[in-house]
Scaffold this motif. Structure first.
Motif: not given
Length: 397
Positions: A83, A85-86, A93, A231-232, A235-236
């Protein structure tokens, strides 16, 4: 400063009985010391609020880029592209974070507020045709799956797989145990479906997803990064909100006095949601990796070693909170770490708060009392604290 060896425990935070009820282990970890060595996985654990907060805000010493799960990306290949982000640190980032911060900012939420409140009213109308129902599928899952994929720009059909994909993604942050093995047979299928939905031509104009691709056209991120950012977001933005909504519904059903307070003042909806996120901590744990030899409260964590941060334990630390096991709408929750903290703090937390505000306001307007109607059942996940089933009985106005 005297450097001491931390206490060492053989406890398994990913044992299914512990996942079902982690509070006793969390208290043991907090009481053992500011740093604990967990022999089973040879990692260092932080369970007190002070140390968890400090690690979350020091991305230079405790990196996310080597993975926020047990797997160390310096040594192991991740099961999917990490990810942005994560599982990334500056500078990688920065651009994706800036794009999402702008897209999910106050202007976007103002545009969504009226329609999401209307959707919440419609959903509550549907649910109130029965006096007893399971609040997990009927409310906690139904509302995010109703409004958030719309905001992203996904088609109306084929959304249920988002929960299964997110469940595996968060399970995979833990060890390769039975929970991971159970989800493994569907990984290729679920990944393929989610990745396909992140493509530009699958996303409706004007949604969050289309705006992410537009940011790539403008050069804010690359076109290779765009589907990973979408996608991030998926998912989150679904699983964690589902479990946070289940947490607040459980809290209010089991605390009738706090439900009355909310009914008397629906403006407390966001306060109630944040207190539920602190109290239940839907995201229980995340890992970091030491970028250098780091000193934490007199313990040296060697460079390259994994650190397991117990967010749920920090959110119930009596060194930080008065009566931490109480669910209390009068509490100042501003320091809770349920959404993380610092550079990697959840970029979509205000979206989740808006969803909670809409749903709780609709319920408070129509429901005089909500109470348990059976034994709730936990859904086990290596990272998430979740409910599989929550029978409730409602007493409408």
């Amino acid at each position: 400063m005297v450097v001491t060896a931390p206490p060492s425990l053989d406890a398994d935070p990913f044992d299914e009985e512990v996942l079902r009820d982690p509070l006793a282990l969390q208290a043991e970890l907090r009481d053992a010391g500011p740093v604990v060595h967990l022999r089973r996985y040879d990692v260092y654990g932080l369970a007190r609020h002070e140390q968890v907060h400090a690690a979350l805000t020091d991305w230079q010493s405790f990196q996310s880029g080597a993975g926020v799960g047990l797997a160390n990306f310096r040594e192991e290949k991740p099961w999917r592209p990490p990810s942005l982000l994560l599982e990334a640190d500056p500078p990688r980032h920065d651009a994706p974070r800036a794009v999402l911060t702008k897209i999910l900012g106050p202007r976007a939420l103002r545009r969504l507020r009226e329609s999401w409140h209307a959707e919440a009213e419609a959903l509550v109308d549907e649910v109130l045709t029965d006096r007893e129902f399971d609040a997990v599928p009927a409310l906690a899952q139904a509302f995010p799956l109703r409004v958030f994929p719309d905001a992203v720009g996904l088609p109306r059909d084929d959304r249920e797989h988002l929960l299964a994909y997110g469940d595996h993604a968060f399970n995979a942050f833990g060890p390769p145990n039975g929970l991971v093995a159970r989800g493994a047979p569907r990984v290729a299928e679920l990944s393929g479906r989610v990745n396909a939905q992140c493509a530009r031509d699958k996303l409706a104009d004007g949604g969050f997803g289309a705006r992410i691709w537009a940011a790539a056209d403008h050069g804010d991120i690359t076109h290779e990064q765009a589907p990973l950012v979408v996608r991030s977001l998926l998912t989150a933005g679904v699983d964690t909100t589902v479990h946070a909504l289940a947490a607040i519904l459980y809290a209010l059903a089991t605390h009738p006095g706090q439900w009355r307070r909310l009914r008397d003042d629906p403006g407390l909806a966001r306060v109630a949601f944040d207190e539920a996120v602190r109290w239940e901590s839907p995201v229980q744990t995340f890992f970091r990796t030491a970028t250098t030899d780091c000193d934490i409260a007199g313990t040296t964590i060697p460079e390259g070693r994994k650190i397991l941060m117990f967010l749920g334990a920090a959110n119930r630390d009596p060194r930080r909170w008065d009566s931490p096991d109480a669910f209390d709408l009068s509490r100042d929750t501003s320091a809770h770490v349920g959404f993380g903290m610092g550079l990697h703090q959840c970029v979509g937390q205000h979206v989740a708060r808006l969803e909670a505000e809409a749903l709780l306001t609709a319920l408070a307007r129509r429901v005089r009392r909500i109470e348990p109607a059976g034994t709730p059942v936990r859904h086990l996940n290596n990272t998430l604290r979740a409910w599989a089933s929550m029978p409730v009985r409602i007493h409408p106005e």
